[in-house]
Design a protein around this motif. Structure first.
Motif, mmCIF file in Angstrom:
data_model
loop_
_atom_site.group_PDB
_atom_site.id
_atom_site.type_symbol
_atom_site.label_atom_id
_atom_site.label_comp_id
_atom_site.label_asym_id
_atom_site.label_seq_id
_atom_site.Cartn_x
_atom_site.Cartn_y
_atom_site.Cartn_z
ATOM 1 N N PHE A 353 69.349 -70.249 40.787
ATOM 2 C CA PHE A 353 69.736 -69.694 42.071
ATOM 3 C C PHE A 353 68.797 -68.556 42.427
ATOM 4 O O PHE A 353 68.370 -67.800 41.560
ATOM 5 C CB PHE A 353 71.184 -69.209 42.036
ATOM 6 C CG PHE A 353 72.143 -70.288 42.353
ATOM 7 C CD1 PHE A 353 72.598 -70.467 43.641
ATOM 8 C CD2 PHE A 353 72.557 -71.163 41.376
ATOM 9 C CE1 PHE A 353 73.465 -71.495 43.947
ATOM 10 C CE2 PHE A 353 73.431 -72.192 41.672
ATOM 11 C CZ PHE A 353 73.881 -72.360 42.965
ATOM 12 N N GLN A 354 68.444 -68.471 43.703
ATOM 13 C CA GLN A 354 67.625 -67.357 44.157
ATOM 14 C C GLN A 354 68.526 -66.129 44.210
ATOM 15 O O GLN A 354 69.229 -65.892 45.189
ATOM 16 C CB GLN A 354 67.015 -67.670 45.522
ATOM 17 C CG GLN A 354 66.276 -69.001 45.569
ATOM 18 C CD GLN A 354 65.325 -69.169 44.400
ATOM 19 O OE1 GLN A 354 64.621 -68.235 44.038
ATOM 20 N NE2 GLN A 354 65.293 -70.348 43.809
ATOM 21 N N ASN A 357 68.973 -63.596 47.069
ATOM 22 C CA ASN A 357 69.258 -64.165 48.377
ATOM 23 C C ASN A 357 70.781 -64.225 48.576
ATOM 24 O O ASN A 357 71.493 -64.884 47.827
ATOM 25 C CB ASN A 357 68.660 -65.575 48.464
ATOM 26 C CG ASN A 357 68.855 -66.212 49.808
ATOM 27 O OD1 ASN A 357 69.981 -66.457 50.220
ATOM 28 N ND2 ASN A 357 67.762 -66.493 50.488
ATOM 29 N N HIS A 360 72.376 -67.792 49.120
ATOM 30 C CA HIS A 360 72.450 -68.631 47.934
ATOM 31 C C HIS A 360 73.573 -68.173 47.004
ATOM 32 O O HIS A 360 74.265 -68.992 46.386
ATOM 33 C CB HIS A 360 71.118 -68.603 47.184
ATOM 34 C CG HIS A 360 70.007 -69.249 47.944
ATOM 35 N ND1 HIS A 360 68.682 -69.006 47.681
ATOM 36 C CD2 HIS A 360 70.025 -70.136 48.971
ATOM 37 C CE1 HIS A 360 67.926 -69.707 48.508
ATOM 38 N NE2 HIS A 360 68.723 -70.397 49.296
ATOM 39 N N ARG A 361 73.765 -66.869 46.891
ATOM 40 C CA ARG A 361 74.840 -66.368 46.042
ATOM 41 C C ARG A 361 76.200 -66.789 46.591
ATOM 42 O O ARG A 361 77.093 -67.193 45.843
ATOM 43 C CB ARG A 361 74.754 -64.840 45.921
ATOM 44 C CG ARG A 361 73.537 -64.355 45.143
ATOM 45 C CD ARG A 361 73.770 -62.976 44.540
ATOM 46 N NE ARG A 361 74.112 -61.975 45.535
ATOM 47 C CZ ARG A 361 73.230 -61.223 46.194
ATOM 48 N NH1 ARG A 361 71.939 -61.388 45.965
ATOM 49 N NH2 ARG A 361 73.618 -60.322 47.073
ATOM 50 N N TYR A 363 76.772 -69.377 48.502
ATOM 51 C CA TYR A 363 76.887 -70.833 48.385
ATOM 52 C C TYR A 363 77.434 -71.206 47.006
ATOM 53 O O TYR A 363 78.329 -72.050 46.874
ATOM 54 C CB TYR A 363 75.521 -71.491 48.602
ATOM 55 C CG TYR A 363 75.558 -72.998 48.559
ATOM 56 C CD1 TYR A 363 75.771 -73.744 49.716
ATOM 57 C CD2 TYR A 363 75.408 -73.691 47.360
ATOM 58 C CE1 TYR A 363 75.820 -75.134 49.677
ATOM 59 C CE2 TYR A 363 75.467 -75.072 47.315
ATOM 60 C CZ TYR A 363 75.660 -75.784 48.478
ATOM 61 O OH TYR A 363 75.714 -77.166 48.436
ATOM 62 N N TYR A 364 76.893 -70.556 45.973
ATOM 63 C CA TYR A 364 77.333 -70.895 44.625
ATOM 64 C C TYR A 364 78.801 -70.548 44.406
ATOM 65 O O TYR A 364 79.524 -71.289 43.740
ATOM 66 C CB TYR A 364 76.472 -70.183 43.571
ATOM 67 C CG TYR A 364 77.029 -70.370 42.190
ATOM 68 C CD1 TYR A 364 77.065 -71.642 41.612
ATOM 69 C CD2 TYR A 364 77.594 -69.323 41.485
ATOM 70 C CE1 TYR A 364 77.619 -71.844 40.364
ATOM 71 C CE2 TYR A 364 78.159 -69.519 40.246
ATOM 72 C CZ TYR A 364 78.160 -70.784 39.695
ATOM 73 O OH TYR A 364 78.729 -70.986 38.457
ATOM 74 N N GLY A 372 71.794 -74.993 40.943
ATOM 75 C CA GLY A 372 70.798 -74.252 41.697
ATOM 76 C C GLY A 372 69.707 -75.105 42.308
ATOM 77 O O GLY A 372 69.806 -76.333 42.392
ATOM 78 N N LEU A 373 68.651 -74.430 42.727
ATOM 79 C CA LEU A 373 67.554 -75.023 43.485
ATOM 80 C C LEU A 373 66.320 -75.231 42.623
ATOM 81 O O LEU A 373 66.194 -74.646 41.543
ATOM 82 C CB LEU A 373 67.205 -74.103 44.659
ATOM 83 C CG LEU A 373 68.281 -73.956 45.732
ATOM 84 C CD1 LEU A 373 68.065 -72.671 46.524
ATOM 85 C CD2 LEU A 373 68.271 -75.158 46.656
ATOM 86 N N TYR A 438 70.009 -78.662 46.372
ATOM 87 C CA TYR A 438 70.783 -78.158 45.241
ATOM 88 C C TYR A 438 70.978 -79.275 44.213
ATOM 89 O O TYR A 438 71.338 -80.397 44.563
ATOM 90 C CB TYR A 438 72.140 -77.637 45.698
ATOM 91 C CG TYR A 438 72.057 -76.312 46.416
ATOM 92 C CD1 TYR A 438 72.008 -75.116 45.703
ATOM 93 C CD2 TYR A 438 72.023 -76.244 47.803
ATOM 94 C CE1 TYR A 438 71.941 -73.895 46.347
ATOM 95 C CE2 TYR A 438 71.948 -75.028 48.467
ATOM 96 C CZ TYR A 438 71.899 -73.855 47.732
ATOM 97 O OH TYR A 438 71.814 -72.644 48.371
#
Length: 552
Positions: A353-354, A357, A360-361, A363-364, A372-373, A438
């Protein structure tokens, strides 16, 4: 960040002058010199600390002592030690002179120690007193005359204290300069698809690609405020290290500590209650925990007086972690980034995960099943292992990758089967990715099991079981367990005259012959036949699915 072309995920390459860094040894040397009086490591059991300056001096002295013994480029140095202030010194010293370190964990079984020493044939072994007896026996078993050095006191072997005495020329010492970043830096042992351990040869790129020394990616949507906040927390803080130098996370932690100037807090045994105390006392900003350790932490709960204000990041990986425990951990640590990682020792970090960002946090937190990406410097494709068709989003298949970080190979072993005809590395993991890139880990093609973070090679258990007079054929599979990862289960075809043998008989037979962590916690299943391919290979995935579906 990345693009998808013809179902191949391409990320931005990491462009920098790798030759100018001079190799991992040179990086270690320069960074430790720069960090000087900063604390490099603290032993949580004794509260003793060590500066980078002191660690560098002892590493240089040990490097000179090794050279005096005729050890140099390409020679193998082995350590067998738990975490303490001297454990990393021979590792760093060997890298300084171009030798290749590889480590064992004291908790490995005698069989595992013997097998691994036989593979790499080290010139010298540094060991703790508790493992001395097994190391002596293992070397004898492998017909090796390696020198044995003991961390501690001994009347028979060399004491490590001799290596860190003042050496002539230590003030002018310089590590070897590495011209080719593809050279092997270190060997990390793991379990291959056959189930027996293999020495994975890792190159300099493997370490560089996760280092702050390389340029940051362009056009990434970063949270600059968060980055400044994290940097403000670094002075005097620590990251907590439970894994010994047998694990890639232990070696990588050692490298990143030197590069960033962060202290390593050394622990040998995870204790959930002690964890909360340690992160406050030593201002721990980062820690890596196995899924088993996370479940123990959740079950323990957070004490009311625990100071978690320093903990910025808790990473986990190595096996699946259920949503229940992820959500519970998020509740315990609402201000900490809980980061799932997907990595493989043969390649390095594969998804993440970025963490700088916000989107992204967030989203998780809502989608904890994803790992993650894509990460920079790696290309990806997901392939149907039967047809070799490259698959698109949301289609599960084997992950294959291309990267400069891919291992140089298995030490003294054939590794050609790890690549497909187009030169892509076969990870052996079944994954899928969604339209946003993802990734999700679905299953493993590999036979290796993991119990509480430990590799359990099925072949070792199958070999033991094959010696039982009642066993005609046996396959060991992993029965998923929410907290432990895999529980080994034996699927057995009995000999015709062995009708009175019970599952308990088989379980007791195994318990008497293997390590505690290798017991048949998943139980025993008796069958009349085992599914095979036309060429005579066991269909492990089909057999496992039949067991899990209740068809056996």
């Amino acid at each position: 960040m990345f693009s998808i072309e013809d179902n191949i995920i391409k990320t931005e390459d990491i462009v920098f002058d790798a030759k100018s860094l001079g190799g991992v040894g040179k990086v270690f040397f320069n960074c430790m010199k720069k960090n000087g009086s900063k604390i490099a490591q603290t032993d949580a059991a004794t509260d003793q600390s060590d500066s980078f300056e002191s660690l560098l001096q002892r590493s240089v002295r040990t490097a000179i002592a090794l050279k005096k013994r005729g050890i140099g480029k390409g020679d193998i140095i082995t350590g067998c030690s738990n975490n303490h202030l001297e454990a990393s010194v021979p590792i760093i010293a060997s890298i300084f002179i171009g030798a290749i370190p590889c480590s064992l964990d004291p908790s490995l079984s005698f069989f595992e120690k013997s097998e691994l020493l036989h593979q790499v044939k080290p010139k010298i072994v540094f060991t703790v007193e508790e493992s001395l007896g097994e190391i002596k026996a293992a070397l004898k078993n492998a017909e090796l005359d390696s020198e044995v050095v003991v961390f501690g006191q001994t009347t028979t072997y060399t004491e490590f204290q001799e290596f860190i005495q003042p050496q002539q020329g230590e003030e002018d010492f310089q590590p070897v300069v590495v011209d080719d970043p593809k050279d092997t830096v270190v060997i990390i042992f793991s379990s291959g698809t056959s189930g027996f351990p293999k020495g994975i040869c890792l190159n300099h790129y493997y370490f560089y690609f996760v280092s702050p020394l390389v340029p940051r990616a362009k056009n990434w949507d970063l949270d600059e405020e968060r980055m400044k906040f994290e940097l403000s927390k670094r002075e005097g803080s620590s990251f907590l290290n439970y894994g010994s130098l047998y694990w890639s996370s232990g070696i990588m932690g050692l490298f990143l500590s030197a590069v960033t100037g962060l202290r390593r807090l050394l622990c040998n045994n995870f204790d959930a209650k002690e964890f909360w105390y340690l992160i406050g006392k030593y201002q721990v900003i980062g820690v890596f925990l196995t899924p088993f350790q996370v479940t123990e932490l959740v079950k323990c709960g957070k004490p009311n007086d625990a100071d978690t204000s320093w903990l910025l990041r808790l990473s986990t990986g190595g096996a699946a972690l259920s949503r229940k425990y992820i959500f519970a951990l998020q509740e315990l640590l609402p201000d900490t980034d809980i980061i799932p990682t997907y990595a493989q020792t043969e390649v390095g970090m594969l998804t993440a995960f970025q963490i700088h960002n916000k989107a992204h946090r967030e989203y998780y937190k809502k989608n904890p099943d994803t790992v993650g990406l894509p990460v920079r410097g790696v290309w990806y494709k997901v392939v149907d292992p039967e047809t070799e068709t490259v698959l698109g989003p949301n289609e599960p298949g084997e992950l294959r990758v291309k990267s400069k970080t891919v291992m140089n190979g298995y030490y003294n072993r054939d590794f050609s089967n790890r690549y497909d005809k187009d030169g892509w590395f076969r990870t052996g993991d079944i994954v899928k990715y969604d339209e946003n890139g993802y990734f999700y880990v679905v299953d493993r093609l590999k036979e290796m099991l993991k119990y509480r973070g430990w590799h359990i090679p099925p072949a070792i258990l199958e070999l033991e079981l094959s010696h039982h007079p009642a066993v005609k054929r046996v396959v060991v599979i992993g029965k998923p367990h929410e907290e432990d990862g895999d529980h080994p289960m034996a699927v057995i075809v009995l000999e015709e005259d062995a009708k009175d043998v019970t599952a308990k008989d088989i379980e007791r037979y195994v318990e008497e012959r293997v390590d505690e962590k290798q017991r048949l916690r998943g139980g025993v299943k008796f069958v009349t036949s085992i599914p095979m391919t036309p060429s005579g290979k066991i269909k492990r995935r089909k057999l496992r699915r039949m067991v899990l579906d209740g068809r056996i």
